[in-house]
Design an enzyme around this catalytic site. Structure first.
Site, PDB file in Angstrom:
ATOM      1  N   GLY A 125      -9.471   2.874  10.744  1.00  0.00           N
ATOM      2  CA  GLY A 125      -8.726   2.807  12.003  1.00  0.00           C
ATOM      3  C   GLY A 125      -9.070   3.905  12.993  1.00  0.00           C
ATOM      4  O   GLY A 125      -9.413   3.643  14.154  1.00  0.00           O
ATOM      5  N   ARG A 151      -8.548  -9.270  15.694  1.00  0.00           N
ATOM      6  CA  ARG A 151      -8.678 -10.008  14.427  1.00  0.00           C
ATOM      7  C   ARG A 151      -8.789 -11.510  14.659  1.00  0.00           C
ATOM      8  O   ARG A 151      -9.501 -12.195  13.924  1.00  0.00           O
ATOM      9  CB  ARG A 151      -7.494  -9.663  13.512  1.00  0.00           C
ATOM     10  N   LYS A 197      -6.999  14.816   6.109  1.00  0.00           N
ATOM     11  CA  LYS A 197      -6.692  15.296   4.761  1.00  0.00           C
ATOM     12  C   LYS A 197      -7.753  14.950   3.730  1.00  0.00           C
ATOM     13  O   LYS A 197      -8.249  13.825   3.685  1.00  0.00           O
ATOM     14  CB  LYS A 197      -5.354  14.706   4.303  1.00  0.00           C
ATOM     15  N   GLY A 218      -8.305  -0.652   4.886  1.00  0.00           N
ATOM     16  CA  GLY A 218      -8.202  -0.390   3.451  1.00  0.00           C
ATOM     17  C   GLY A 218      -9.354  -0.939   2.640  1.00  0.00           C
ATOM     18  O   GLY A 218      -9.861  -0.267   1.734  1.00  0.00           O
TER      19      GLY A 218
END
Length: 398
Positions: A356, A39, A199, A379
């Protein structure tokens, strides 16, 4: 996206200006040492450009999730790492507003760089409190957002400041927005999306948005088992959310209405246990043994995925096709990733990936640098895929 609806550094007059730059310095640390500086590396071009053009760089960032001031969540150790990456000293102020910040800003000369303390030490940051925004705005003449990864949050330093000062996208933000535009907003067609992961429950919004935007949707990973179960086939002891069968069927129906092809596995690599090097066998998806679990897609499924990639001009990828963390259940993900990378290198595919697990999987396959763009935003990337507004981006367009 040359006629972008947001301004970039190309439109900013920087010399002698106090430039508040929102960056993402929320880097992983162990015992005071940064374990991954990705980052920091991504914001170096923006910091360097502003400093080289005579701007006074004032970095704003959050770190962790502190409840009030907490020395363990201080950005002070990060200042030295930023200094090493940009090749010049970085001053540090032990608050992001008030007298410490004002004094540190007043001491800056053209080309200097200053890092302010964690914005989340103040409750006004996450509340986007107008009074806190005003305190931050006093410190700068211009605002630059180079933190796409925080753009899905309407916080004072991501959204409020962009409306309080002349606002511009930094180079990392610009690259991300241009890549995302090529991915879904104005893509070359056909568009194929690959969505994997464990999921369905965490990606319902994502799947429902994508089937209305893409020409084909490849579903892999554990979530594919839920879809296979929904079609009435047995999946043995495989990970699945059987209570979401109706949701999976709804997504299949919605895809059909939108003329989006859904590509599910046609075979699976199965084992009795989930461990590295476990004995395994490939079965057709209609012949999965009751006492085994699917841990990867089989070779025929990979061929179908690669054929879809061959048909595509644009690929959007989020999530692995199998349990890529352990061999031999990484083979499906690696094979498809390398195929997409090869098509990209040949100039036949625009490939945009993020999330990720996706970044880790592409690094594992050795092809992250060969994709058109790999987002580390997590996100914010997912919310963009879901079709949700990103407050930090929308504020730049105001």
């Amino acid at each position: 996206m040359t006629a972008a609806p947001f301004k970039t550094l190309d439109q900013a007059s920087l010399k002698g200006q106090r430039v508040l730059v929102r960056v993402d310095l929320n880097v992983p640390m162990e015992n005071g040492r940064i374990t991954d500086a990705t980052r920091i590396e991504r914001v170096v071009p923006t910091i360097r450009e502003i400093a080289d053009k005579g701007g006074r760089v004032i970095l704003l960032a959050h770190f962790g999730r502190p409840k009030g001031r907490d020395p363990k969540e201080s950005l002070k150790p990060v200042a030295e790492a930023v200094s090493q990456h940009i090749g010049q000293p970085v001053a540090f102020a032990d608050d992001c507003v008030g007298e410490p910040a004002q004094k540190a800003v007043a001491a800056l000369k053209d080309g200097d760089v200053l890092l302010l303390e964690n914005t989340r030490f103040h409750a006004g940051e996450e509340k986007n409190d107008p009074a806190f925004v005003a305190e931050l705005a006093k410190l700068g003449d211009l605002y630059v957002n180079d933190a796409f990864s925080a753009a899905h949050r309407a916080h004072a330093s991501t959204e409020g400041l962009a409306r309080a000062l002349p606002a511009f996208a930094g180079r990392t933000m610009q690259a991300e927005l241009e890549a995302l535009s090529k991915g879904l907003e104005a893509p070359a067609r056909p568009v194929v999306a690959i969505v994997g992961g464990a999921k369905v429950s965490t990606k319902i919004d994502l799947l429902e948005n994508l089937v209305t935007k893409v020409d084909a949707l490849v579903i892999g990973g554990g979530m594919a088992n839920t879809f296979v179960h929904a079609t009435g086939l047995g999946i043995g002891k495989s990970l699945a959310e059987k209570d979401l069968a109706a949701t999976a069927q709804r997504i299949i129906d919605k895809a059909r209405e939108a003329n989006c092809a859904i590509i599910l596995p046609v075979d699976g690599v199965c084992a009795y246990e989930f461990k590295a090097g476990a004995a395994n066998h490939t079965y057709g998806i209609d012949a999965i043994p009751e006492d085994q679990m699917i841990l990867d897609v089989g070779s025929q499924s990979v061929e179908r995925v690669n054929a879809a990639i061959n048909d595509a001009k644009t690929l959007v990828w989020n999530g692995p096709l199998g349990a890529f963390e352990i061999a031999p259940f990484d083979q499906g993900t690696v094979a498809a990733a390398r195929h997409a990378a090869q098509r990209t290198k040949e100039g036949k595919l625009v490939s945009v990936a993020g999330g990720g697990d996706t970044v880790a999987a592409l690094n594992h396959a050795g092809v992250a640098d060969d994709f058109t763009y790999v987002s580390t935003a997590g996100g914010a990337f997912l919310e963009w895929l879901e079709g949700k507004p990103l407050p930090g981006v929308d504020a730049l367009k105001a």
